[in-house]
Design a protein around this motif. Structure first.
Motif, PDB file in Angstrom:
ATOM      1  N   ILE A 383       0.830  -1.206   0.000  1.00 34.33           N
ATOM      2  CA  ILE A 383       0.000   0.000   0.000  1.00 34.33           C
ATOM      3  C   ILE A 383       0.865   1.257   0.000  1.00 34.33           C
ATOM      4  N   SER A 384       2.037   1.192   0.654  1.00 33.66           N
ATOM      5  CA  SER A 384       2.913   2.368   0.696  1.00 33.66           C
ATOM      6  C   SER A 384       3.403   2.759  -0.690  1.00 33.66           C
ATOM      7  N   TYR A 385       3.418   1.816  -1.632  1.00 32.23           N
ATOM      8  CA  TYR A 385       3.786   2.127  -3.013  1.00 32.23           C
ATOM      9  C   TYR A 385       2.571   2.494  -3.852  1.00 32.23           C
ATOM     10  N   ILE A 386       1.453   1.830  -3.603  1.00 31.26           N
ATOM     11  CA  ILE A 386       0.246   2.083  -4.391  1.00 31.26           C
ATOM     12  C   ILE A 386      -0.278   3.498  -4.180  1.00 31.26           C
ATOM     13  N   ILE A 387      -0.198   4.003  -2.932  1.00 27.85           N
ATOM     14  CA  ILE A 387      -0.809   5.302  -2.651  1.00 27.85           C
ATOM     15  C   ILE A 387      -0.106   6.441  -3.380  1.00 27.85           C
ATOM     16  N   ILE A 388       1.189   6.287  -3.692  1.00 38.32           N
ATOM     17  CA  ILE A 388       1.893   7.354  -4.413  1.00 38.32           C
ATOM     18  C   ILE A 388       1.262   7.563  -5.787  1.00 38.32           C
ATOM     19  N   THR A 389       0.912   6.459  -6.441  1.00 37.29           N
ATOM     20  CA  THR A 389       0.284   6.575  -7.758  1.00 37.29           C
ATOM     21  C   THR A 389      -1.184   6.970  -7.639  1.00 37.29           C
ATOM     22  N   ASP A 390      -1.810   6.661  -6.511  1.00 41.06           N
ATOM     23  CA  ASP A 390      -3.209   7.037  -6.304  1.00 41.06           C
ATOM     24  C   ASP A 390      -3.377   8.528  -6.025  1.00 41.06           C
ATOM     25  N   LEU A 391      -2.419   9.101  -5.273  1.00 39.62           N
ATOM     26  CA  LEU A 391      -2.593  10.442  -4.721  1.00 39.62           C
ATOM     27  C   LEU A 391      -2.100  11.574  -5.611  1.00 39.62           C
ATOM     28  N   PHE A 392      -1.396  11.250  -6.716  1.00 40.79           N
ATOM     29  CA  PHE A 392      -0.787  12.316  -7.505  1.00 40.79           C
ATOM     30  C   PHE A 392      -1.056  12.145  -8.996  1.00 40.79           C
ATOM     31  N   THR A 393      -1.117  13.269  -9.707  1.00 41.72           N
ATOM     32  CA  THR A 393      -1.282  13.246 -11.155  1.00 41.72           C
ATOM     33  C   THR A 393       0.022  12.788 -11.800  1.00 41.72           C
ATOM     34  N   PHE A 394      -0.043  12.461 -13.099  1.00 40.66           N
ATOM     35  CA  PHE A 394       1.131  11.910 -13.752  1.00 40.66           C
ATOM     36  C   PHE A 394       2.280  12.918 -13.842  1.00 40.66           C
ATOM     37  N   GLN A 395       1.980  14.234 -13.708  1.00 40.13           N
ATOM     38  CA  GLN A 395       3.067  15.222 -13.720  1.00 40.13           C
ATOM     39  C   GLN A 395       3.889  15.195 -12.433  1.00 40.13           C
ATOM     40  N   LEU A 396       3.280  14.708 -11.341  1.00 37.00           N
ATOM     41  CA  LEU A 396       3.938  14.755 -10.027  1.00 37.00           C
ATOM     42  C   LEU A 396       4.477  13.408  -9.561  1.00 37.00           C
ATOM     43  N   ARG A 397       3.989  12.322 -10.145  1.00 39.94           N
ATOM     44  CA  ARG A 397       4.315  10.994  -9.624  1.00 39.94           C
ATOM     45  C   ARG A 397       5.811  10.717  -9.594  1.00 39.94           C
ATOM     46  N   GLY A 398       6.513  11.077 -10.657  1.00 42.68           N
ATOM     47  CA  GLY A 398       7.940  10.782 -10.719  1.00 42.68           C
ATOM     48  C   GLY A 398       8.715  11.478  -9.618  1.00 42.68           C
ATOM     49  N   THR A 399       8.450  12.767  -9.425  1.00 40.67           N
ATOM     50  CA  THR A 399       9.176  13.545  -8.411  1.00 40.67           C
ATOM     51  C   THR A 399       8.862  13.049  -7.002  1.00 40.67           C
ATOM     52  N   VAL A 400       7.581  12.856  -6.714  1.00 36.91           N
ATOM     53  CA  VAL A 400       7.198  12.381  -5.378  1.00 36.91           C
ATOM     54  C   VAL A 400       7.767  10.987  -5.117  1.00 36.91           C
ATOM     55  N   SER A 401       7.713  10.109  -6.118  1.00 36.35           N
ATOM     56  CA  SER A 401       8.257   8.760  -5.954  1.00 36.35           C
ATOM     57  C   SER A 401       9.750   8.800  -5.661  1.00 36.35           C
ATOM     58  N   SER A 402      10.476   9.672  -6.360  1.00 35.35           N
ATOM     59  CA  SER A 402      11.921   9.794  -6.132  1.00 35.35           C
ATOM     60  C   SER A 402      12.219  10.262  -4.716  1.00 35.35           C
ATOM     61  N   PHE A 403      11.497  11.291  -4.266  1.00 33.12           N
ATOM     62  CA  PHE A 403      11.742  11.827  -2.929  1.00 33.12           C
ATOM     63  C   PHE A 403      11.398  10.796  -1.857  1.00 33.12           C
ATOM     64  N   ALA A 404      10.261  10.120  -2.025  1.00 39.85           N
ATOM     65  CA  ALA A 404       9.864   9.091  -1.059  1.00 39.85           C
ATOM     66  C   ALA A 404      10.855   7.940  -1.056  1.00 39.85           C
ATOM     67  N   ASN A 405      11.380   7.603  -2.233  1.00 42.81           N
ATOM     68  CA  ASN A 405      12.357   6.519  -2.328  1.00 42.81           C
ATOM     69  C   ASN A 405      13.653   6.871  -1.617  1.00 42.81           C
ATOM     70  N   ILE A 406      14.102   8.123  -1.754  1.00 42.91           N
ATOM     71  CA  ILE A 406      15.317   8.554  -1.053  1.00 42.91           C
ATOM     72  C   ILE A 406      15.123   8.443   0.461  1.00 42.91           C
ATOM     73  N   CYS A 407      13.973   8.882   0.943  1.00 40.35           N
ATOM     74  CA  CYS A 407      13.674   8.764   2.377  1.00 40.35           C
ATOM     75  C   CYS A 407      13.685   7.303   2.817  1.00 40.35           C
TER      76      CYS A 407
END
Length: 475
Positions: A383-407
């Motif tokens: 679920i921690s991975y699914i919600i990133i794609t659920d909560l953001f538009t395709f313009q934001l998904r890459g950036t948010v995923s990268s930041f969350a991945n670094i954390c």
């Protein structure tokens, strides 16, 4: 590409192409699971004088092998979201798969310490990319009522990879296992050349007609189908609006209230999931079973122990795939984070009372450990991975995923590097108690702040977040 799509079209609205593509997309994560799983049963073999390496590995060599992957992952993860948005989901998946081929190739050529450390450094690329690129790719080829089930295939395939490594290490010699590991990403690498890009990225590139063809192929309908036209129009509208506003991704995140709220929710759930203790339980499962063996007659070899863990993980992933679209994200996240907390609390209590000299059954920590691993695999982790794609538009998904991945990778590095020192400082039972508190906190936070995202568009989710904000301000 359009010729291939027309040849593989399934008529009458069948969505089998979504399932087939989702399975193929997650194979790189299966391969990465084999990468990670290979290390556990092989550490003692590599340190042995009779092992496959020219000389036995030192503790320093092993330390570098286990930690260098996360260092590379943090470095690579920073630009990965931008590269995914710039060059496309399929292109970055190809690069991810190529890095896995290079990893296995290095080990086939040489098994000296420097070579395996280099291979583990290369593994940092898929360590980041698999968790950034693949969830985005999956979400953008999935219909709204399938994205949870197909998204959970990520963790399912990764855990299949873990178990494959555990079993193969027990049955085969090292070279044969390495060849199998090499063949998996090599085959899928060539398959990806004929796979389609996502409709949302194609629209972003101005290839609207090709995006329509891909949508139709994924849904098994005609290109002129009304649902295809409507979804393409929605994507085009969002893309035009984004270009007109000309805001940077981070400016949108900071300035737009529901987007910022979604960003905070993502970080809280992602970081608490990383600090729920599952990684430590996986790494130190042998230590727990060894301590439990002092008061239990049932014995397992080290390889059988890790295979038991792999089976529990896999079973949890299968459960998640089967129920995630029925229970919803919120209920599954609340129940599994609470269950992980209970398991960690039991482990803490067992180590505390046995440390005082009390006798407690040896099966208690083993069962508690399995409960933690099962619950994490069944909900908290996917679920921690699914919600990133659920909560953001395709313009934001890459950036948010990268930041969350670094954390996430920083969290992993901190835990693997300093867990033993923290245990020496405050003892192991307090460490497990900390993990329990983190899990219970995640459970409470999810109940209060997390909106249900199942079968919801980003606009519907943000509307819920706005209403919560308004209610909070009124109160």
């Amino acid at each position: 590409m359009n010729i291939l799509i027309s040849k593989l079209m399934w008529k009458n609205g069948s969505r089998i192409n979504q399932y087939l593509l989702a399975v193929i997309i997650t194979i790189p994560l299966l391969s990465f699971g084999m990468v990670q799983g290979w290390l556990s049963p092989m550490i003692s073999v590599l340190q042995s004088s009779n092992g496959p390496a020219p000389e036995p590995f030192t503790p320093s060599d092993i330390s570098w092998m286990t930690s260098v992957t996360y260092i590379t992952a943090i470095i690579i993860g920073a630009p990965m979201g931008y590269l995914t948005d710039r060059y496309g989901r399929r292109a970055m998946t190809l690069i991810t798969t190529l890095s896995l081929i290079i990893y296995w190739q290095i080990k086939l050529i040489c098994l000296e310490p420097w070579a395996l450390i280099l291979a583990r450094a290369v593994a940092g690329i898929p360590c980041s990319a698999c968790y950034i690129v693949l969830p985005i790719y999956l979400k953008e080829i999935s219909d709204i009522d399938l994205r949870g089930a197909l998204g959970s295939l990520l963790i399912l395939n990764r855990n299949i990879g873990y178990l494959m490594s555990y079993v193969l290490a027990d049955l085969l010699d090292v070279t044969t296992m390495l060849w199998i590991g090499f063949l998996v990403p090599t085959v899928v690498f060539f398959i990806f050349f004929v796979m389609p890009e996502t409709p949302e990225f194609l629209v972003k590139q101005g290839k609207v007609d090709e995006a329509k063809s891909v949508f139709a192929w994924l849904r098994g309908v005609s290109v002129t189908d009304r649902s295809v036209e409507q979804d393409i129009d929605t994507i085009v509208k969002v893309e035009k609006q984004t270009k007109a506003e000309q805001k940077s991704v981070w400016k949108i995140i900071w300035k737009d209230r529901p987007t910022f709220k979604a960003f905070i929710i993502t970080l809280v759930i992602k970081i608490t999931q990383q600090f729920d203790g599952y990684l430590i339980v996986l790494i130190y499962a042998g230590f727990v079973t060894e301590k439990a063996a002092e008061s239990i007659t049932f014995k397992l070899t080290p390889n059988k122990q890790v295979m038991m863990i792999g089976l529990v993980q896999l079973f949890g992933s299968i459960v998640a795939t089967c129920i995630v679209e029925r229970t919803g994200r919120k209920l599954l996240l609340v129940s599994t984070s609470f269950t992980v907390g209970v398991g960690m609390l039991i482990l803490s209590a067992w180590f505390y009372f046995t440390g005082l000299g009390s006798w407690l059954p040896g099966w208690v920590p083993v069962v508690a450990m399995c409960v933690c691993i099962f619950a994490d695999a069944a909900g908290f982790q996917p679920i921690s991975y699914i919600i990133i794609t659920d909560l953001f538009t395709f313009q934001l998904r890459g950036t948010v995923s990268s930041f969350a991945n670094i954390c996430a990778k920083l969290s992993n590095f901190v835990q693997t590097k300093w867990f033993t020192k923290v245990c020496e400082l405050i003892s192991i039972h307090w460490t497990f108690l900390f993990f329990a508190i983190v899990s219970f906190s995640a459970c409470i936070y999810t109940v209060i702040a997390f909106p249900e995202t199942r079968h919801k568009s980003v606009e519907e989710i943000y509307s819920k977040l706005e209403k919560k904000k308004e209610r909070a301000e009124v109160a």
